[in-house]
Design an enzyme around this catalytic site. Structure first.
Site, short mmCIF file in Angstrom:
data_model
loop_
_atom_site.label_atom_id
_atom_site.label_comp_id
_atom_site.label_asym_id
_atom_site.label_seq_id
_atom_site.Cartn_x
_atom_site.Cartn_y
_atom_site.Cartn_z
N SER A 137 20.44 -11.49 3.08
CA SER A 137 20.92 -11.65 1.71
C SER A 137 19.74 -11.96 0.79
O SER A 137 18.73 -12.52 1.23
CB SER A 137 21.93 -12.79 1.63
OG SER A 137 22.23 -13.13 0.29
N TYR A 150 23.18 -22.68 2.98
CA TYR A 150 23.50 -21.28 3.28
C TYR A 150 22.25 -20.41 3.14
O TYR A 150 21.96 -19.58 4.00
CB TYR A 150 24.60 -20.80 2.33
CG TYR A 150 24.90 -19.32 2.44
CD1 TYR A 150 25.68 -18.82 3.47
CD2 TYR A 150 24.39 -18.42 1.50
CE1 TYR A 150 25.96 -17.46 3.57
CE2 TYR A 150 24.66 -17.06 1.59
CZ TYR A 150 25.45 -16.59 2.62
OH TYR A 150 25.71 -15.25 2.71
#
Length: 249
Positions: A137, A150
């Site tokens: 990501s 995260y």
């Protein structure tokens, strides 16, 4: 006939990606409650899969991952592509103070990923072919204070997958590392309902799957989604920390 295996059989992005690779292939959906994957199976059959099988998979039960990979190979033969699409976003604010929640995010999004990818790499090395599709990501390129737990897992996973890709060079096995931006979907639904606005260049699961499928067929090892996001990722590395820490959460 090669087999497409999706770890995270309910993942929107995972199912969409598998659907784009499924034509004429056997597909294996690995997820908890495998008997409750009727909708996902129908999507894949409609996309042209020759048949769809389901298998029980608990991402957090790392003790069983190696045996599960071996079982899939024994039951379904050569793995053409393994899509690693499980994970949790978690509650960023809670993770700042709740150590158990922070560890839960880290366990599922990094530790368990290694636990699945490593035996897959061993199995694919043995067959001297196949692709492992890993979802990183933009969040992991430079970790922001607003979701640093995260983001740190994505940074670690990105490094792990990049290094594995180099280690597998010349073996006939490929890692395809996908780095999408903000995806508007089930995983981010609660986040947006809390008032968070979609980031610029936001995507849908179909956008991501389309780009990954193109990169897969071209034999690429890395894909930014959208492509221009790579420029953003490059630029963030040079933002001074004094400015970066003042970025909005």
């Amino acid at each position: 006939m090669g087999t497409i295996v999706l770890f995270g059989g309910r993942s929107e992005i995972g199912v969409a990606t598998a659907a784009r690779l499924a034509s004429g292939k056997r597909v294996v959906l690995a997820a908890r409650r495998p008997d409750d994957l009727t909708v996902e199976s129908r999507i894949l059959l409609a996309a042209g899969a020759s048949d769809v099988h389901t298998i029980d998979f608990d991402a957090d039960d790392v003790s069983g991952h190696s045996a599960l990979v071996e079982r899939i190979v024994a039951d379904h033969g050569l793995i053409e592509a393994a899509i690693i699409a499980f994970g949790i976003l978690g509650d960023a604010s809670r993770a700042e103070t709740d150590v158990e929640h922070a560890l839960q995010i880290a366990h599922t999004d990094y530790y368990a990923q290694i636990s699945v990818i490593t035996p897959l790499a061993v199995a694919l090395r043995r067959q001297k072919s196949g692709t492992i599709i890993v979802y990183s990501s933009i969040a992991g390129v430079r970790v922001r204070k607003g979701n640093y737990v995260y983001g740190s897992t994505k940074a670690g996973l990105d490094g792990f997958a990049s290094g594995l890709s180099d280690a597998l060079h010349g073996s006939g096995v490929r890692v395809l590392l996908a780095r999408p931006g903000f995806v508007v979907g089930a995983m981010t639904k609660d986040l947006m309902e809390s008032g968070v606005k979609p980031a610029p260049m936001s995507l849908t699961p179909d956008d991501v799957a389309d780009a990954v499928a193109v990169a897969y067929r071209k034999g690429r090892r890395e894909v930014w989604i959208p492509r221009r996001l790579s420029l953003v990722g490059f630029a963030t590395r040079f933002v001074p920390r004094a400015i970066w820490r003042r970025m909005p959460r």
